[in-house]
Each structure stands twice: as structure tokens, then as C-alpha cells.
Design an enzyme around this catalytic site. Sequence first.
Site, mmCIF file in Angstrom:
data_model
loop_
_atom_site.group_PDB
_atom_site.id
_atom_site.type_symbol
_atom_site.label_atom_id
_atom_site.label_comp_id
_atom_site.label_asym_id
_atom_site.label_seq_id
_atom_site.Cartn_x
_atom_site.Cartn_y
_atom_site.Cartn_z
ATOM 1 N N HIS A 66 0.841 -1.210 0.000
ATOM 2 C CA HIS A 66 0.000 0.000 0.000
ATOM 3 C C HIS A 66 0.870 1.252 0.000
ATOM 4 C CE1 HIS A 66 0.966 -0.033 4.255
ATOM 5 N NE2 HIS A 66 0.468 1.168 4.377
ATOM 6 N N LYS A 71 9.590 -2.625 3.584
ATOM 7 C CA LYS A 71 10.746 -2.426 4.477
ATOM 8 C C LYS A 71 10.705 -3.449 5.592
ATOM 9 C CE LYS A 71 14.153 0.366 5.696
ATOM 10 N NZ LYS A 71 15.000 -0.840 5.757
ATOM 11 N N LYS A 95 3.738 -1.581 12.110
ATOM 12 C CA LYS A 95 4.711 -0.732 12.811
ATOM 13 C C LYS A 95 4.987 0.549 12.003
ATOM 14 C CE LYS A 95 8.140 -2.633 15.138
ATOM 15 N NZ LYS A 95 9.385 -3.196 15.666
ATOM 16 N N LYS A 107 9.908 -8.611 5.204
ATOM 17 C CA LYS A 107 10.863 -9.280 6.103
ATOM 18 C C LYS A 107 11.580 -10.360 5.318
ATOM 19 C CE LYS A 107 12.147 -9.085 10.451
ATOM 20 N NZ LYS A 107 12.171 -7.905 11.315
ATOM 21 N N SER A 363 15.989 4.129 9.999
ATOM 22 C CA SER A 363 16.228 3.525 8.677
ATOM 23 C C SER A 363 15.582 4.369 7.576
ATOM 24 C CB SER A 363 15.616 2.124 8.610
ATOM 25 O OG SER A 363 16.512 1.184 9.107
HETATM 26 P P1 NAD Z 1 21.277 -7.766 21.922
HETATM 27 O O1 NAD Z 1 21.662 -9.134 21.532
HETATM 28 O O2 NAD Z 1 22.205 -6.628 21.698
HETATM 29 O O3 NAD Z 1 20.905 -7.719 23.500
HETATM 30 C C1 NAD Z 1 20.123 -8.651 24.160
HETATM 31 C C2 NAD Z 1 20.718 -8.823 25.547
HETATM 32 O O4 NAD Z 1 19.837 -9.607 26.343
HETATM 33 C C3 NAD Z 1 22.072 -9.553 25.531
HETATM 34 O O5 NAD Z 1 23.036 -8.775 26.219
HETATM 35 C C4 NAD Z 1 21.770 -10.867 26.244
HETATM 36 O O6 NAD Z 1 22.872 -11.378 26.982
HETATM 37 C C5 NAD Z 1 20.636 -10.465 27.156
HETATM 38 N N1 NAD Z 1 19.872 -11.610 27.638
HETATM 39 C C6 NAD Z 1 19.707 -12.815 27.056
HETATM 40 N N2 NAD Z 1 18.984 -13.620 27.845
HETATM 41 C C7 NAD Z 1 18.681 -12.913 28.943
HETATM 42 C C8 NAD Z 1 17.963 -13.221 30.122
HETATM 43 N N3 NAD Z 1 17.393 -14.412 30.301
HETATM 44 N N4 NAD Z 1 17.845 -12.254 31.071
HETATM 45 C C9 NAD Z 1 18.414 -11.049 30.898
HETATM 46 N N5 NAD Z 1 19.114 -10.717 29.791
HETATM 47 C C10 NAD Z 1 19.243 -11.631 28.831
HETATM 48 O O7 NAD Z 1 19.882 -7.498 21.207
HETATM 49 P P2 NAD Z 1 19.135 -6.108 20.998
HETATM 50 O O8 NAD Z 1 19.423 -5.616 19.645
HETATM 51 O O9 NAD Z 1 19.356 -5.234 22.187
HETATM 52 O O10 NAD Z 1 17.621 -6.604 20.982
HETATM 53 C C11 NAD Z 1 16.908 -6.897 22.168
HETATM 54 C C12 NAD Z 1 15.430 -7.040 21.827
HETATM 55 O O11 NAD Z 1 14.965 -5.839 21.201
HETATM 56 C C13 NAD Z 1 15.088 -8.174 20.862
HETATM 57 O O12 NAD Z 1 13.808 -8.662 21.203
HETATM 58 C C14 NAD Z 1 15.001 -7.470 19.521
HETATM 59 O O13 NAD Z 1 14.185 -8.174 18.601
HETATM 60 C C15 NAD Z 1 14.373 -6.162 19.945
HETATM 61 N N6 NAD Z 1 14.587 -5.071 18.977
HETATM 62 C C16 NAD Z 1 15.844 -4.652 18.659
HETATM 63 C C17 NAD Z 1 15.992 -3.583 17.778
HETATM 64 C C18 NAD Z 1 17.363 -3.022 17.463
HETATM 65 O O14 NAD Z 1 17.430 -1.988 16.792
HETATM 66 N N7 NAD Z 1 18.447 -3.622 17.927
HETATM 67 C C19 NAD Z 1 14.889 -2.995 17.173
HETATM 68 C C20 NAD Z 1 13.609 -3.452 17.502
HETATM 69 C C21 NAD Z 1 13.483 -4.493 18.417
#
Ligand code: NAD
Length: 472
Positions: A66, A71, A95, A107, A363
Amino acid sequence: MSNSVYSFFHSVEQSFDKAAKFTKWDKGLLEQIKACNSVYSMRFPVKMDDGRIEVIEAYRVQHSQHKSPCKGGIRFSDEVNQDEVMALASLMTYKCAIVNVPFGGGKGGIKINPKKYSAYELEKITRRYTSELVKKNFIGPGIDVPAPDYGTGEREMAWIVDTYSSLKPGDIDAAGCVTGKPISQGGVRGRKEATGLGVFFGIREVCNMPEIMAKVGLTTGVENKTVVVQGLGNVGYHSAKFFREAGAKVVAIAEFEGAVYNKDGINEEELFAHRKATGSILNFPGCTNLAKNTDALELACDILIPAALENVINHENAGRVQAKIIGEAANGPLTPEADEILAAKGIVVVPDMYLNAGGVTVSYFEWLKNLSHVRYGRMEKRFTENMNTHIVSQIEEVSGKKISDAERKIILHGPEEVDLVHSGLEETMIAATREIMDIWKNNADIPDMRTAAYVNAINKVATSYNELGIFP
Ligand code: NAD
């Protein structure tokens, strides 16, 4: 479809249907919005370092056209399957609509565990995947623009833009075929901290709403609020940093190996350095260790930020959560059962679908930068500084007073790229929060902010389809 009985795509459809009841749209139009428009499932061979040929399973899904381009990130994971990619693509449509980023949802996924491959093998897989997308017209600055996701980062995006450019010689907008690139390949400053900063801006806006804060029994503003963060990765680290800088107290941080608590607040930067030096966040000076890392989720606090994994708050522990506001920084940290339990307790859940949209918003800024072929701030920085110098000297002359050097530095400063990216993100998150809250406030039957966010997304996508004249 996945072989498992559980379908992620179906669960997204269920959340959509729950919200669609609060909209006025025709059933057929709603069906069209829900459907994935194009699903490309592919298999291709790659020769590994040991000479073996491996057949790689991969996908790209374009959920909605649409708006163009589509993305959404590319995920490298053992768990990748068509159902999951379809679900994630549809979530991207909603989103983007919520944060007013004019893209359809997409995706991609490659079913590999990247840790099991050498850098050279990963490069071959990524480049071959890109050329498969080019062959079927599934990538391009005006068609479909991937980004990093789980298991991918700047390095993979650089391989993608290089492969695309070499297959499309003379395409002056080629850099806009993918986002999340290194700065040297056309990336934008401010991308790394974008999601954590967006989480902060979104929650700060909620905290500035007197009626919501009265509902949860808190005063307005983030200053002095107690915050618990789960995950000290990219999103958790930056969320904690921006809350601390705004005067909130990050009283506990949980990681994989455990959790630490300090009622006076924790400096995430120092904790990060401690973890780097010792291999663990535990035994951080001034803090107490908690017995289990999940204990942090159950601490009394004002704001809880799960920023690690999905399903961490579920039917088992939701009843023990004491936070007043939960900001879903991670994707899917709450199960639907937890949602119901928390709503019954009067806890406000700020939903992932828009709260963690900082990455896709920035982005969008990167893509605009690529199409305009100019760094943000390049044209206006010097002009603004000259103008500000002029204004300040006029005021000093008229008033007969001089401002301090520190104040002069702040006032004269013209915008750099990172300043403009941060301010664009701030505006986006504030506007999105207000739109969702208005929908929630204006319909007493909408049970939670998540449903209000879906209603907002459906209304925007449906309006866009109607304006295209597809459904006269
Ligand atoms: P990341 O891998 O940098 O960080 C995740 C952290 O969580 C790690 O340090 C890991 O050790 C820790 N972790 C794992 N298991 C754990 C537990 N049981 N208890 C506590 N901590 C724990 O990942 P990120 O990029 O920070 O992403 C985190 C979340 O955010 C994911 O769900 C991801 O899909 C979402 N997200 C990320 C982005 C982005 O721009 N990076 C954007 C949208 C959504």
C-alpha cells in the site's frame, strides 16, 4: 508454513481481528490488509570452505504494497521458517503505519545459524541471497529495502549494497536498496542508539500524560522514577542510558548471568565496563546481587523495560510483577496471557509494535539521505551558526551583557546529522504515542494500548488502500 502447530502468523491475525472490531472497515478490505501480498521462498547452493555444497533455505516476504518500498530486516537464524517471516513482515506493515513511516511491511530470513559459518561463507550466502532477490525484482530503493535483524548487522548490509550496486550499474540511488549500512557505505549517524532512544522518548511521553499517570498512581515526568531494565544489549543499554541522563533511577539491571540492584541507581556504562572486565554483571560495587535474573522483573518499580527476549513475562510470573508501566523494548516480551493478567492489575503496557520502532524510523531517515545524496545538516549547519552568532551579538549589544562561553557554545551550535536524526526520532515517537493514546481514550471498550495501536495501524493502512481506489 511451519510444521509446528503454533502459527506466529495466525497469532498476529488474531491480534488484528481483536482490534478490527473497533474499526468501521469492510470485511474484504480487512482481509486484504491481513494477507501477505508476495511470498518468495528460495533454495540456492553455496560452496563451503571445505568444498562441500550446501543448499540454503531462505525467504523474503512483502506483506503490503500500500506504500512503496516494502521495508523490514533480514534474519539469520536456525529457527527461520515461512510462517515466521510472514508474521514479522505483517508486523512491519503495522509498525511503519503507526510511526508514519511511508513503507509497506517486508521481512527476510535465511535459515542458518551464523555462528556455524566462517565470515567468507556468510559473505557468499549473503551475496547469493541478494542476487536471488535482484533476479526476482524483490529488492531495490523503490521496491523493497531490507535492514539488519537478528543475526545480521552492518557487515551484511555492506555486502548487500555492494552486490546490488554491481548488478545495477548506473543506478544512482543504489545505496537506498538497504539500510543499517556502515557510515562509509551510506549509513546514517544515530542508528545504533535509535531503538533505545525511541523507547525512552515513547515512555517519557506516556509519563507526561497526567490522566495515564493518575491511573497508575504516579506523578508526571520521568525524573526520579525507578526503572528496571532486562538485557544490557544494544536496546537495554541505550534505554538505561537515556533514562539515567533524564534523571530517572535505574535501580536494577538483569542479564543472562544474573541481576544487580541498587536503590540509588546504577550507571549502565560502568556496569557494562565491569561486565567486560569480569565477564559478568554480578558483584558490581555498590550493588546487591539478586538470587535469579528473573527476580528483577518482579521488583517494585515505576517502569519495567524488558529488552532481551520474547515471552519473559508470562502466565507464571505476571501476577508477581509490581511495575506500574511496562515498556516493551524487546519484541514480544509479554505473552497474551500475561497481557490479560497485567491489564486486570491496572498496569499500563506500552506495546512493542510502536515502542521499539526507533530502528525503522531511523532507517527511513537513512533511506531519505541515500535518495537525496547529501548528509543531514550539510546545507544548514554553517548558515544556522552564522545566524545564531549574529542574533547573540545583537542581543549582547542591546542588553549590554555578555553570555558565558558555555551558553554561547550551546546557542550557536548548528545541527549535525546526529542532532537532526535524534530530533526527527523524538518527533516521531511523541506523535505516535499521542495518536495511540487518543484512540484509547476515545473508546472505553478498547482494553489496552496494544489494541489501540493495532486500531491505529488498521485505520491508516485501510485509508491508504481506499485512497488508492482499489475498493471503490
Ligand atoms: P542484543 O543481543 O544486543 O541484546 C540482548 C541482551 O539480552 C544480551 O546482552 C543478552 O545477553 C541479554 N539476555 C539474554 N537472555 C537474557 C535473560 N534471560 N535475562 C536477561 N538478559 C538476557 O539485542 P538487541 O538488539 O538489544 O535486541 C533486544 C530485543 O529488542 C530483541 O527482542 C530485539 O528483537 C528487539 N529489537 C531490537 C531492535 C534493534 O534496533 N536492535 C529494534 C527493535 C526491536
